[in-house]
Design a protein around this motif. Sequence first.
Motif, PDB file in Angstrom:
ATOM      1  N   ASP A 111       0.921  -0.942   0.028  1.00  0.00           N
ATOM      2  CA  ASP A 111      -0.259  -0.055   0.213  1.00  0.00           C
ATOM      3  C   ASP A 111       0.893   1.160  -0.172  1.00  0.00           C
ATOM      4  O   ASP A 111       0.354   1.907  -0.522  1.00  0.00           O
ATOM      5  N   ARG A 112       1.975   1.071   0.540  1.00  0.00           N
ATOM      6  CA  ARG A 112       3.185   2.511   1.381  1.00  0.00           C
ATOM      7  C   ARG A 112       3.776   3.014  -0.245  1.00  0.00           C
ATOM      8  O   ARG A 112       3.997   4.052  -0.140  1.00  0.00           O
ATOM      9  N   ARG A 113       4.115   2.134  -1.290  1.00  0.00           N
ATOM     10  CA  ARG A 113       4.816   2.588  -2.599  1.00  0.00           C
ATOM     11  C   ARG A 113       3.784   2.047  -3.923  1.00  0.00           C
ATOM     12  O   ARG A 113       3.377   1.614  -3.793  1.00  0.00           O
ATOM     13  N   ARG A 114       4.964   3.101  -4.720  1.00  0.00           N
ATOM     14  CA  ARG A 114       4.304   2.462  -6.201  1.00  0.00           C
ATOM     15  C   ARG A 114       5.594   2.629  -6.750  1.00  0.00           C
ATOM     16  O   ARG A 114       6.756   3.067  -6.459  1.00  0.00           O
ATOM     17  N   PRO A 115       5.269   1.997  -8.245  1.00  0.00           N
ATOM     18  CA  PRO A 115       7.258   1.746  -9.170  1.00  0.00           C
ATOM     19  C   PRO A 115       6.797   3.538  -9.735  1.00  0.00           C
ATOM     20  O   PRO A 115       5.629   4.100  -9.756  1.00  0.00           O
ATOM     21  N   GLU A 116       7.376   3.027 -10.138  1.00  0.00           N
ATOM     22  CA  GLU A 116       8.194   4.964 -10.894  1.00  0.00           C
ATOM     23  C   GLU A 116       6.926   4.668 -12.347  1.00  0.00           C
ATOM     24  O   GLU A 116       7.059   6.255 -12.965  1.00  0.00           O
ATOM     25  N   VAL A 117       7.443   3.670 -12.738  1.00  0.00           N
ATOM     26  CA  VAL A 117       6.299   3.677 -13.945  1.00  0.00           C
ATOM     27  C   VAL A 117       6.129   2.379 -14.270  1.00  0.00           C
ATOM     28  O   VAL A 117       6.601   1.235 -13.906  1.00  0.00           O
ATOM     29  N   ILE A 118       5.134   1.798 -15.582  1.00  0.00           N
ATOM     30  CA  ILE A 118       4.464   1.231 -16.051  1.00  0.00           C
ATOM     31  C   ILE A 118       5.038   1.041 -17.699  1.00  0.00           C
ATOM     32  O   ILE A 118       4.938   1.586 -18.249  1.00  0.00           O
TER      33      ILE A 118
ATOM     34  N   ARG B  97      -6.333   4.362 -18.613  1.00  0.00           N
ATOM     35  CA  ARG B  97      -7.083   3.879 -17.193  1.00  0.00           C
ATOM     36  C   ARG B  97      -6.116   2.604 -16.712  1.00  0.00           C
ATOM     37  O   ARG B  97      -6.076   2.816 -15.233  1.00  0.00           O
ATOM     38  N   ILE B  98      -4.926   2.879 -17.106  1.00  0.00           N
ATOM     39  CA  ILE B  98      -3.874   1.731 -16.159  1.00  0.00           C
ATOM     40  C   ILE B  98      -3.292   3.200 -15.434  1.00  0.00           C
ATOM     41  O   ILE B  98      -3.336   2.408 -14.148  1.00  0.00           O
ATOM     42  N   ALA B  99      -3.035   3.978 -15.719  1.00  0.00           N
ATOM     43  CA  ALA B  99      -2.804   5.381 -14.708  1.00  0.00           C
ATOM     44  C   ALA B  99      -3.289   5.406 -13.933  1.00  0.00           C
ATOM     45  O   ALA B  99      -3.304   6.302 -12.869  1.00  0.00           O
ATOM     46  N   ARG B 100      -4.601   6.273 -14.284  1.00  0.00           N
ATOM     47  CA  ARG B 100      -5.602   6.095 -13.763  1.00  0.00           C
ATOM     48  C   ARG B 100      -5.912   4.977 -12.142  1.00  0.00           C
ATOM     49  O   ARG B 100      -5.836   5.549 -11.025  1.00  0.00           O
ATOM     50  N   ARG B 101      -5.353   4.197 -12.757  1.00  0.00           N
ATOM     51  CA  ARG B 101      -6.224   2.827 -11.551  1.00  0.00           C
ATOM     52  C   ARG B 101      -5.150   2.951 -11.103  1.00  0.00           C
ATOM     53  O   ARG B 101      -5.666   2.685  -9.659  1.00  0.00           O
TER      54      ARG B 101
ATOM     55  N   THR C 271       2.339   6.113 -13.447  1.00  0.00           N
ATOM     56  CA  THR C 271       3.257   7.052 -14.676  1.00  0.00           C
ATOM     57  C   THR C 271       3.225   5.670 -15.667  1.00  0.00           C
ATOM     58  O   THR C 271       3.748   4.597 -15.178  1.00  0.00           O
ATOM     59  N   THR C 272       2.237   5.203 -17.366  1.00  0.00           N
ATOM     60  CA  THR C 272       2.090   4.551 -17.961  1.00  0.00           C
ATOM     61  C   THR C 272       2.799   4.793 -19.200  1.00  0.00           C
ATOM     62  O   THR C 272       2.530   5.994 -19.655  1.00  0.00           O
ATOM     63  N   VAL C 273       3.537   4.196 -19.646  1.00  0.00           N
ATOM     64  CA  VAL C 273       3.655   4.282 -20.755  1.00  0.00           C
ATOM     65  C   VAL C 273       3.617   3.166 -21.958  1.00  0.00           C
ATOM     66  O   VAL C 273       3.567   2.610 -21.643  1.00  0.00           O
ATOM     67  N   ALA C 274       3.245   3.494 -23.374  1.00  0.00           N
ATOM     68  CA  ALA C 274       2.741   2.888 -24.122  1.00  0.00           C
ATOM     69  C   ALA C 274       3.284   3.457 -25.753  1.00  0.00           C
ATOM     70  O   ALA C 274       4.005   4.658 -25.969  1.00  0.00           O
ATOM     71  N   ASP C 275       2.080   2.362 -26.776  1.00  0.00           N
ATOM     72  CA  ASP C 275       2.403   2.866 -27.613  1.00  0.00           C
ATOM     73  C   ASP C 275       3.896   2.754 -28.328  1.00  0.00           C
ATOM     74  O   ASP C 275       4.692   3.474 -28.515  1.00  0.00           O
TER      75      ASP C 275
END
Lengths: 363, 363
Positions: free
Chosen positions: A60-67, A101-105, A109-113
């Motif tokens: 719950d306490r940490r997030r990755p920098e990017v997906i 939708r990934i970034a929201r959920r 920050t999400t990189v695609a394309d």
Amino acid sequence: MRVKLIGHLQQAYPPRLRRRLLEVMAPAATRTEELCALHAAVGDCFAETAARAVQELFGDRRRPEVIGSHGQTICHLPPRRAAGTSRSFVGATLQIGDPARIARRTRVTTVADFRQADIAAAGQGAPLVPWTDHVLFTNAKRCRAIQNIGGIANVTYLPAAGRPDDVIAFDSGPGNMVIDEFVRHFTKGRRQFDDGGRRARRGRVVEPVLRAWVRHPFLRRRPPKTAGREEFGRTFVQQALRSADASTVRPDDWIATATALTAQSIADAYRRFLPTRGRQPVLDELIVTGGGARNATLLGMLADALPAIAIQPIDEFGIPDAAKEAVSFAMLALACLDRVPANLPRVTGAQGPVILGAITPAP
Amino acid sequence: MRVKLIGHLQQAYPPRLRRRLLEVMAPAATRTEELCALHAAVGDCFAETAARAVQELFGDRRRPEVIGSHGQTICHLPPRRAAGTSRSFVGATLQIGDPARIARRTRVTTVADFRQADIAAAGQGAPLVPWTDHVLFTNAKRCRAIQNIGGIANVTYLPAAGRPDDVIAFDSGPGNMVIDEFVRHFTKGRRQFDDGGRRARRGRVVEPVLRAWVRHPFLRRRPPKTAGREEFGRTFVQQALRSADASTVRPDDWIATATALTAQSIADAYRRFLPTRGRQPVLDELIVTGGGARNATLLGMLADALPAIAIQPIDEFGIPDAAKEAVSFAMLALACLDRVPANLPRVTGAQGPVILGAITPAP
């Protein structure tokens, strides 16, 4: 960039979403509204799995920098193919699965394309993993090749202490595609592949058939080149079964011969298209990935065809085969944030190095 | 954020590309390959115009920091509408025109896909200009409204010294849509609009018809609300022409009455849905944009309906009407780079403020 895998998670599409996707994939026709709705639905599906992975790996306490999200390809028209149509002379590629939708959920920050920039630079938009192979596996002293054996077999060659420009990568020819097609044919679709290479081991390689097969024009063509079902799909197998002496060949012999074709075409490709010393490729270690890496008969044949080269599954390098693609796209996502070009123009045919991906900031 | 317009450039789609786009727009059916090819072709079209604008405004030696590209909407399904279909309960929106091609051609970082994040947050994904209206026009002492009169009329209300949360924005009702439809009907399609309001000025407003029209349920419904052809398109006009006393009304009278409907419905909306003092809206200045701003008869009627409010075209604020959308999306692109949320949840219905857009780095 230094890479450490802390975990991975794989999730199949729900059956109904999978069916909807198969219905719209090129060359299908569809309603524009359905594509739009699928863009969101696939995005939600990815978002749910990404959120689970983030929760399990970070809590719950940490997030990755990017997906990094590759997206679902529904159409890929690299420049060469598009040039054959009347409609367009430029390449084009379309992935769906809205990263917003990934970034929201996930609040990440999400990189695609990832393929668009290479295509815009007149490249094929593929393959993209050679750069990540280079970062992960280039060794100061040993020449390595990463041999992926999926439906098609493709190789990334990493000379010792090589730079990105030194990487060679191309499709060597059939991977499991011909083997699988024979298995499906002889089991009437009940089996999809030769589990562990057991049937190939019981069979006997039919040498005249193998000698004819390895003269396939694709195998002789110089890289860059990509193969598909056009070259080694059902048509290839059906032609073989219709050939004159086919009736004298037992099913397991066909499977053994198809397995030998994969091994032989890989070894031939190395001798033809990689640097050689004497008649042998300059290669110390061969790292195998993909379903073919679990086919012991195939690996044995490959070892016979490439003497003095150490063959190892990728798992021994700390990356389970099942996580390889996920690791690659996480790396490509970070490369995008760092503005590091990650296409290899010599591999994709692009006019130059470009930054891959589009960044959707966390909300 | 401080804004200074240094130039603008407008370029129509080539006719063939325009036809291809009209063919795929929802609710059309199409081939997935055509959508994929159009994604690239529209991207190239945008890229060419953007490159021309960069060259003209910056020359060879400098580049802008960012380009904003709205993209071509081919389908927009906000949550409410999607909820009515069997396929999906989430909103979805799809814009094409690959930003990687703009970034490639111009060598400028390009932001696109502005509506996705708001939709992902359960908003309508529109309107997005109220935030830019707020940044451009909020005044410390004067209450302002930006009244856009396109096909539909929409207003952004900016209280004096207001914050983003204080902004009110909604569709007030018909803009030019009803007027244009009458003009097309009476000219059998030879004219598309009432140039300068000349026909309306010659006509006479038919009061009983106007009184009936202003009771339209859309006009009474509380914001947030959006109107479209469903409410004020051809059907509305054809019903009017079929009504009992229609034969006694001259064409210019219909056009005058339609013009009065737009003016009256705007003034009514202000009295109903904006803060009021006595029976008048708390409003010092009205800034008009869109095609309706060039209809002198309409502006005269609006001035009569809203006494003591200064009405000014947007051009007097240093932003030519034709450049307004371009300015807005340049601002939204910069907001994305700066990670500034630019949706207004009170306006779009989103669950909260979100960063809009996806960033394609310059190669």
